[in-house]
Design an enzyme around this catalytic site. Structure first.
Site, mmCIF file in Angstrom:
data_model
loop_
_atom_site.group_PDB
_atom_site.id
_atom_site.type_symbol
_atom_site.label_atom_id
_atom_site.label_comp_id
_atom_site.label_asym_id
_atom_site.label_seq_id
_atom_site.Cartn_x
_atom_site.Cartn_y
_atom_site.Cartn_z
ATOM 1 N N ASN A 1 10.817 3.460 0.274
ATOM 2 C CA ASN A 1 10.151 2.612 0.980
ATOM 3 C C ASN A 1 10.985 1.241 1.681
ATOM 4 O O ASN A 1 10.319 0.606 2.201
ATOM 5 C CB ASN A 1 8.815 1.977 0.207
ATOM 6 C CG ASN A 1 7.686 2.906 0.057
ATOM 7 O OD1 ASN A 1 6.931 2.874 -1.066
ATOM 8 N ND2 ASN A 1 7.715 3.900 0.761
ATOM 9 N N ARG B 1 -3.227 12.432 -5.122
ATOM 10 C CA ARG B 1 -2.560 11.819 -3.967
ATOM 11 C C ARG B 1 -3.753 11.983 -2.649
ATOM 12 O O ARG B 1 -4.436 12.929 -2.477
ATOM 13 C CB ARG B 1 -1.424 12.803 -3.238
ATOM 14 C CG ARG B 1 -0.884 11.881 -2.183
ATOM 15 C CD ARG B 1 0.619 12.675 -1.575
ATOM 16 N NE ARG B 1 1.158 11.707 -0.539
ATOM 17 C CZ ARG B 1 2.502 11.669 -0.442
ATOM 18 N NH1 ARG B 1 3.194 12.115 -1.385
ATOM 19 N NH2 ARG B 1 2.719 10.860 0.518
ATOM 20 N N HIS C 1 -2.503 -2.476 3.349
ATOM 21 C CA HIS C 1 -1.807 -2.537 2.158
ATOM 22 C C HIS C 1 -2.842 -3.506 1.172
ATOM 23 O O HIS C 1 -3.010 -3.366 0.144
ATOM 24 C CB HIS C 1 -0.361 -3.069 2.059
ATOM 25 C CG HIS C 1 0.400 -1.927 2.749
ATOM 26 N ND1 HIS C 1 0.567 -0.771 2.345
ATOM 27 C CD2 HIS C 1 1.323 -2.191 3.628
ATOM 28 C CE1 HIS C 1 1.431 -0.130 2.967
ATOM 29 N NE2 HIS C 1 2.060 -0.971 3.922
ATOM 30 N N ASP D 1 -1.954 6.685 -0.846
ATOM 31 C CA ASP D 1 -1.518 6.894 0.629
ATOM 32 C C ASP D 1 -2.426 6.767 1.384
ATOM 33 O O ASP D 1 -3.665 7.047 1.386
ATOM 34 C CB ASP D 1 -0.696 8.323 0.650
ATOM 35 C CG ASP D 1 0.327 8.354 1.593
ATOM 36 O OD1 ASP D 1 0.669 7.470 2.379
ATOM 37 O OD2 ASP D 1 0.788 9.647 2.020
#
Ligand code: FPP
EC number: 2.5.1.-
Length: 252
Positions: A70, A190, A39, A22
């Site tokens: 998403n 995460r 990304h 993330d």
């Protein structure tokens, strides 16, 4: 990394690490760039982390690339991500094979475009004989969706008489999940400071250890990965049991 840390990871490190990657969007915005720039930077980190797995003894790495939620992003971002996945498979296939990485995809393929599905199939087939790191990419994946799809298949087997209702239990149900060939994750990481699991590997992570780190995914390095693995290797996992006098913990 210090030698004792390396020894500790080798002896007690996780076999399966799952990562919620993330923070790509924020990383790009902080630089005044479009989200897709983040990304692409994130995709480069995937390579670095995959390549560090043999050194750290991580046999299974599962990464959350695109969730069933998403699709709610702008059409431009979704299209850009799909394009990135196609490019990633084309570009990385050779290196993955050379590094003995076996690639699998989990998630529902129904909404993915045909070209991407063909590339995914090809990469899975191409790396089928690889015996090094097992990289699993979760694409159009959602934990609840996976359990629902699994339940549908299980119900079909029950209806056809291939499975008796009383045979449905914690051993048989996971055989219907997308992850049926994988061990459960030992550690879920995460990035980006958010402390939630966002529908990732819900069934499989029942006993996983968690690490939530502030680093945005494009800044997540092999060294930070190593520190988290080291920290895991010092944890006391009891699976609901109590520590025995012999120092071991009976599972569950
Ligand atoms: C979350 O960051 C990230 C994603 C939804 C995409 C993850 C994709 C990659 C890391 C790239 C490619 C991966 C592979 C396996 C080829 P975010 O956009 O939600 O970030 P934000 O919370 O800062 O907006």
């Amino acid at each position: 990394m210090a030698e004792d840390a390396t020894d500790s990871i080798a002896a007690r490190g996780p076999r399966h690490v799952a990562i919620i990657m993330d923070g790509n969007g924020r990383w790009a915005t902080m630089r005044g760039r479009p989200r897709l720039f983040g990304h692409h930077a994130g995709a480069r980190r995937v390579r670095e982390i995959v390549e560090s797995c043999p050194e750290y003894g991580v046999k299974y790495l599962t990464v959350f690339a695109f969730s069933t939620e998403n699709w709610k992003r702008t059409q431009a971002e979704v299209a850009g991500l799909m394009n990135l996945f196609r490019g990633y498979i084309r570009r990385e296939a050779r290196a993955l094979l050379a590094n003995n990485v076996r690639v699998r995809f989990i998630g529902d393929r129904v909404r993915l475009d045909e070209k991407l599905i063909a590339l995914m199939d090809e990469l899975e087939a191409m790396t089928e004989g690889c015996s090094g790191t097992n990289l699993t990419v979760a694409l159009n994946y959602g934990g609840r969706d996976e359990v629902a799809r699994a339940t549908q298949r299980l119900a079909e087997d029950v209806a056809r008489g291939r499975l008796r209702p009383e045979e449905v239990n914690e051993e048989t149900l996971p055989r219907y999940l997308d992850t049926w060939v994988l061990p459960d994750p030992d550690l879920v990481i995460r990035t980006s400071g958010e402390a939630r699991i966002s529908n990732f590997l819900l069934w499989q992570s029942a006993y996983a250890e968690y690490e939530f780190v502030d680093t945005l995914w494009p800044d997540f390095t092999r060294a930070e990965f190593g520190r988290l693995l080291h920290s895991y290797s010092r944890r006391d996992r009891r699976f609901g049991a109590v520590r025995t006098a012999a120092g071991g913990a009976a599972a569950r």
